[in-house]
Design an enzyme around this catalytic site. Structure first.
Site, PDB file in Angstrom:
ATOM      1  N   CYS A  89       5.896  -5.531  15.911  1.00 22.45           N
ATOM      2  CA  CYS A  89       5.453  -4.495  16.962  1.00 22.45           C
ATOM      3  C   CYS A  89       4.086  -4.707  17.080  1.00 22.45           C
ATOM      4  O   CYS A  89       3.147  -4.849  16.155  1.00 22.45           O
ATOM      5  CB  CYS A  89       5.754  -3.124  16.167  1.00 22.45           C
ATOM      6  SG  CYS A  89       7.650  -2.678  15.648  1.00 22.45           S
ATOM      7  N   CYS A 115       5.712  -7.250   6.773  1.00 23.33           N
ATOM      8  CA  CYS A 115       7.037  -6.712   7.494  1.00 23.33           C
ATOM      9  C   CYS A 115       7.339  -7.753   8.441  1.00 23.33           C
ATOM     10  O   CYS A 115       6.522  -8.553   9.246  1.00 23.33           O
ATOM     11  CB  CYS A 115       6.641  -5.463   8.501  1.00 23.33           C
ATOM     12  SG  CYS A 115       7.984  -4.853   9.414  1.00 23.33           S
ATOM     13  N   CYS A 130       3.296   8.515   1.257  1.00 16.23           N
ATOM     14  CA  CYS A 130       4.109   7.500   2.313  1.00 16.23           C
ATOM     15  C   CYS A 130       4.181   6.278   1.463  1.00 16.23           C
ATOM     16  O   CYS A 130       3.233   5.657   0.862  1.00 16.23           O
ATOM     17  CB  CYS A 130       3.030   7.230   3.203  1.00 16.23           C
ATOM     18  SG  CYS A 130       3.276   6.162   4.697  1.00 16.23           S
ATOM     19  N   ASN A 139      -3.968   4.847  16.034  1.00 15.14           N
ATOM     20  CA  ASN A 139      -4.903   4.553  14.868  1.00 15.14           C
ATOM     21  C   ASN A 139      -5.356   3.078  15.096  1.00 15.14           C
ATOM     22  O   ASN A 139      -4.689   2.163  15.430  1.00 15.14           O
ATOM     23  CB  ASN A 139      -4.663   4.318  13.520  1.00 15.14           C
ATOM     24  CG  ASN A 139      -4.337   5.930  13.244  1.00 15.14           C
ATOM     25  OD1 ASN A 139      -5.034   6.810  13.342  1.00 15.14           O
ATOM     26  ND2 ASN A 139      -3.019   6.158  12.900  1.00 15.14           N
ATOM     27  N   GLU A 156       0.666  -1.280  -0.039  1.00 12.93           N
ATOM     28  CA  GLU A 156       0.022   0.113   0.007  1.00 12.93           C
ATOM     29  C   GLU A 156       0.789   1.319   0.141  1.00 12.93           C
ATOM     30  O   GLU A 156       1.979   1.320   0.336  1.00 12.93           O
ATOM     31  CB  GLU A 156      -0.990  -0.134   1.196  1.00 12.93           C
ATOM     32  CG  GLU A 156      -1.895  -0.934   1.084  1.00 12.93           C
ATOM     33  CD  GLU A 156      -2.852  -1.208   2.427  1.00 12.93           C
ATOM     34  OE1 GLU A 156      -4.060  -1.255   2.560  1.00 12.93           O
ATOM     35  OE2 GLU A 156      -2.401  -1.069   3.490  1.00 12.93           O
ATOM     36  N   CYS A 213      -1.265   5.412   9.756  1.00 15.27           N
ATOM     37  CA  CYS A 213       0.036   4.773  10.358  1.00 15.27           C
ATOM     38  C   CYS A 213      -0.605   3.552  10.770  1.00 15.27           C
ATOM     39  O   CYS A 213      -1.447   3.528  11.730  1.00 15.27           O
ATOM     40  CB  CYS A 213       0.670   5.647  11.124  1.00 15.27           C
ATOM     41  SG  CYS A 213       1.316   7.247  10.785  1.00 15.27           S
ATOM     42  N   SER A 245      12.200   6.019   7.922  1.00 17.24           N
ATOM     43  CA  SER A 245      11.822   5.675   9.156  1.00 17.24           C
ATOM     44  C   SER A 245      12.204   4.362   9.599  1.00 17.24           C
ATOM     45  O   SER A 245      11.940   3.141   8.717  1.00 17.24           O
ATOM     46  CB  SER A 245      10.287   5.856   9.292  1.00 17.24           C
ATOM     47  OG  SER A 245       9.738   5.537  10.692  1.00 17.24           O
ATOM     48  N   GLY A 256       6.551  -2.103   6.026  1.00 12.26           N
ATOM     49  CA  GLY A 256       7.953  -2.911   6.039  1.00 12.26           C
ATOM     50  C   GLY A 256       8.908  -1.897   6.709  1.00 12.26           C
ATOM     51  O   GLY A 256       8.591  -0.859   7.064  1.00 12.26           O
ATOM     52  N   GLU A 257      10.137  -2.366   6.914  1.00 13.53           N
ATOM     53  CA  GLU A 257      11.283  -1.807   7.511  1.00 13.53           C
ATOM     54  C   GLU A 257      12.136  -1.716   6.529  1.00 13.53           C
ATOM     55  O   GLU A 257      13.013  -2.410   6.186  1.00 13.53           O
ATOM     56  CB  GLU A 257      11.713  -2.937   8.668  1.00 13.53           C
ATOM     57  CG  GLU A 257      13.198  -2.361   9.273  1.00 13.53           C
ATOM     58  CD  GLU A 257      13.120  -1.137   9.932  1.00 13.53           C
ATOM     59  OE1 GLU A 257      12.140  -0.483  10.688  1.00 13.53           O
ATOM     60  OE2 GLU A 257      14.121  -0.450   9.599  1.00 13.53           O
ATOM     61  N   SER A 300      11.260   5.269  15.232  1.00 10.83           N
ATOM     62  CA  SER A 300       9.994   4.953  15.800  1.00 10.83           C
ATOM     63  C   SER A 300      10.263   4.521  17.334  1.00 10.83           C
ATOM     64  O   SER A 300      11.072   3.420  17.477  1.00 10.83           O
ATOM     65  CB  SER A 300       9.125   3.763  15.105  1.00 10.83           C
ATOM     66  OG  SER A 300       8.943   4.231  13.845  1.00 10.83           O
ATOM     67  N   LEU A 301      10.044   5.314  18.237  1.00 12.21           N
ATOM     68  CA  LEU A 301      10.715   5.079  19.611  1.00 12.21           C
ATOM     69  C   LEU A 301       9.697   4.536  20.713  1.00 12.21           C
ATOM     70  O   LEU A 301       9.801   3.317  21.092  1.00 12.21           O
ATOM     71  CB  LEU A 301      11.149   6.299  20.197  1.00 12.21           C
ATOM     72  CG  LEU A 301      12.086   6.288  21.420  1.00 12.21           C
ATOM     73  CD1 LEU A 301      13.059   7.515  21.393  1.00 12.21           C
ATOM     74  CD2 LEU A 301      11.352   6.082  22.702  1.00 12.21           C
ATOM     75  N   HIS A 302       8.440   5.316  20.979  1.00 13.75           N
ATOM     76  CA  HIS A 302       7.434   4.441  21.466  1.00 13.75           C
ATOM     77  C   HIS A 302       7.442   4.127  22.928  1.00 13.75           C
ATOM     78  O   HIS A 302       6.423   4.423  23.542  1.00 13.75           O
ATOM     79  CB  HIS A 302       6.867   3.468  20.645  1.00 13.75           C
ATOM     80  CG  HIS A 302       6.599   3.363  19.350  1.00 13.75           C
ATOM     81  ND1 HIS A 302       6.095   4.647  18.712  1.00 13.75           N
ATOM     82  CD2 HIS A 302       6.897   2.557  17.990  1.00 13.75           C
ATOM     83  CE1 HIS A 302       6.100   4.755  17.228  1.00 13.75           C
ATOM     84  NE2 HIS A 302       6.374   3.544  16.955  1.00 13.75           N
ATOM     85  N   CYS A 336       1.001  -2.389  15.568  1.00 13.85           N
ATOM     86  CA  CYS A 336       0.963  -2.262  14.188  1.00 13.85           C
ATOM     87  C   CYS A 336       0.285  -3.235  13.261  1.00 13.85           C
ATOM     88  O   CYS A 336       0.712  -4.615  13.533  1.00 13.85           O
ATOM     89  CB  CYS A 336       2.406  -1.935  13.575  1.00 13.85           C
ATOM     90  SG  CYS A 336       2.498  -1.618  12.031  1.00 13.85           S
TER      91      CYS A 336
HETATM   92  N1  SAH Z   1       9.248   0.007   9.847  1.00 15.20           N
HETATM   93  C1  SAH Z   1       9.297   1.329  10.065  1.00 15.20           C
HETATM   94  C2  SAH Z   1       8.724   1.883   8.815  1.00 15.20           C
HETATM   95  C3  SAH Z   1       7.084   2.053   9.192  1.00 15.20           C
HETATM   96  S1  SAH Z   1       6.719   3.706   9.630  1.00 15.20           S
HETATM   97  C4  SAH Z   1       9.230   2.028  11.450  1.00 15.20           C
HETATM   98  O1  SAH Z   1       8.520   1.424  12.218  1.00 15.20           O
HETATM   99  O2  SAH Z   1       9.584   3.142  11.520  1.00 15.20           O
HETATM  100  C5  SAH Z   1       5.046   3.507  10.263  1.00 15.20           C
HETATM  101  C6  SAH Z   1       4.970   4.400  11.541  1.00 15.20           C
HETATM  102  O3  SAH Z   1       3.518   3.943  12.050  1.00 15.20           O
HETATM  103  C7  SAH Z   1       5.827   3.737  12.817  1.00 15.20           C
HETATM  104  O4  SAH Z   1       6.398   5.073  13.628  1.00 15.20           O
HETATM  105  C8  SAH Z   1       4.827   2.974  13.552  1.00 15.20           C
HETATM  106  O5  SAH Z   1       5.275   2.958  14.722  1.00 15.20           O
HETATM  107  C9  SAH Z   1       3.595   3.725  13.559  1.00 15.20           C
HETATM  108  N2  SAH Z   1       2.399   2.909  13.948  1.00 15.20           N
HETATM  109  C10 SAH Z   1       2.535   1.638  13.767  1.00 15.20           C
HETATM  110  N3  SAH Z   1       1.111   1.376  14.047  1.00 15.20           N
HETATM  111  C11 SAH Z   1       0.380   2.366  14.320  1.00 15.20           C
HETATM  112  C12 SAH Z   1      -0.995   2.324  14.849  1.00 15.20           C
HETATM  113  N4  SAH Z   1      -2.007   1.598  15.073  1.00 15.20           N
HETATM  114  N5  SAH Z   1      -1.179   3.833  15.157  1.00 15.20           N
HETATM  115  C13 SAH Z   1      -0.531   4.831  15.032  1.00 15.20           C
HETATM  116  N6  SAH Z   1       0.738   4.774  14.340  1.00 15.20           N
HETATM  117  C14 SAH Z   1       1.178   3.564  13.913  1.00 15.20           C
END
Ligand code: SAH
Length: 334
Positions: free
Chosen positions: A108, A104, A97, A284, A83, A326, A178, A149-150, A201-203, A111
């Site tokens: 996580c 992937c 995007c 989301n 997508e 996202c 990212s 994907g990463e 992506s830290l979280h 996601c």
């Molecule tokens: N794998 C890479 C590239 C994907 S980026 C990475 O993780 O950075 C996708 C972004 O959306 C990341 O920051 C991820 O953490 C965030 N994301 C994933 N699931 C999400 C969700 N349900 N709601 C909001 N952001 C989300």
């Protein structure tokens, strides 16, 4: 378009090498097909139309959100789903995007992409064809590798695609890669001569919690990842974006904002502007047990970071009504 196949096809027709450049230049300008490439001999245009699909991707579905966001679901020639999204902002910014992989391999927990089956890396042409699809709709100026994907697990193809993005209108300064914190990728990106941006992506600032949310943290702990980001900054002088998805009761407490601020603070750079810029992402909904933080907790988290001189923005959520936000990019057909 499959650029490797283009070279082969042109060679088979005994065409001079500069033809590939001419054809790419037209595609990058957003034309719909070979017939519009008026500096090519008509016979060649016809041969290409028969022999070489104009895009390496076929569109399976497209959805437009009430906010103007467009999500496209594609298939590769071997029927792998992926997508890409076009986001349209009021200030006229047009940001795409894109996906770097179909599915992937990372898992996580919050996601949606991590829940679907990993298929394979996308080729540089398949990445570019996502951009070209939207370029045929309108001019573009920003790109983030935040789709499926990463990107650091497919960095050769990602960088090869980035090489050509400026010709589509997207400069390297307006392109962000990212990552979950794949250190070898961050190091390689730092070595590139191009001013591509890095987003992390830290979280969660706490190692144990981060490992729970993002199992990759076991392999590359946050502390080491942040060191790699600092080294990136030293080398490139480009601020690193930090993405932080706000999960109610999980990572959105005041104390957690303070530990994030501590983790990101300069240490020996006391008093200097932060090299990190935090982007708080409203969660989301996916098929995961998490819930998004309230507006109030997001605002309080933001205030706590700002009180420690960390620059913060709260991401505008785009395309939620079409599952294009996202983490929602899981192809249901997969
Ligand atoms: N794998 C890479 C590239 C994907 S980026 C990475 O993780 O950075 C996708 C972004 O959306 C990341 O920051 C991820 O953490 C965030 N994301 C994933 N699931 C999400 C969700 N349900 N709601 C909001 N952001 C989300």
């Amino acid at each position: 378009m499959d650029l490797a196949l283009l070279d082969q096809t042109l060679a088979a027709h005994g065409e001079p090498r500069y033809r590939a450049g001419q054809i790419w230049a037209w595609a990058a300008k957003g034309v719909d097909g070979y017939e519009q490439m008026t500096n090519l001999p008509v016979a060649l245009r016809e041969a290409l139309a028969h022999e070489l699909p104009f895009s390496s991707l076929t569109l399976s579905e497209e959805a437009q959100s009430s906010d103007g966001t467009i999500k496209a679901l594609f298939q590769t020639a071997d029927e792998r789903p992926l997508e890409a999204v076009l986001m349209r902002y009021r200030d006229k910014r047009r940001s795409i995007c894109v996906s770097s992989q179909s599915g992937c391999p990372l898992t996580c927990t919050f996601c949606a992409t991590g829940q679907m089956k990993f298929a394979r890396n996308l080729t540089a042409s398949e990445i570019l064809d996502q951009a070209l699809y939207f370029r045929r709709i309108e001019p573009l100026d920003h790109c983030v590798f935040m789709g499926m994907g990463e990107p650091m697990l497919n960095l050769d193809n990602v960088l090869a695609a980035c090489e050509r993005l400026p010709e589509i209108g997207i400069t390297h300064r307006r392109t962000a890669i990212s990552t979950v914190g794949w250190i070898p990728g961050i190091e390689r990106l730092a070595e590139q001569p191009t001013p591509l941006r890095l987003a992390l992506s830290l979280h969660a600032a706490d190692e144990a919690l981060r490992s729970e949310l993002m199992p990759v943290n076991e392999r590359y702990p946050l502390k080491d990842v942040l060191d790699a980001c600092r080294a990136f900054y030293e080398r490139k002088h480009r601020r690193v974006f930090v993405e932080y998805v706000m999960l109610a009761g999980i990572n959105d407490r005041y104390q957690q904002a303070l530990s994030l601020a501590r983790a990101l603070s300069g240490g020996d750079r006391e008093g200097e502007p932060s090299i990190f810029k935090v982007n708080l992402i409203p969660f989301n909904p996916t098929d995961s047990p998490y819930e998004g933080s309230s507006r109030e907790s997001i605002a309080a988290f933001r205030a706590a970071l700002e009180s420690r001189n960390i620059p913060v923005t709260v991401r505008l959520t785009r395309g939620r009504d079409i599952d294009a936000a996202c983490g929602q990019l899981a192809a249901r057909t997969a």
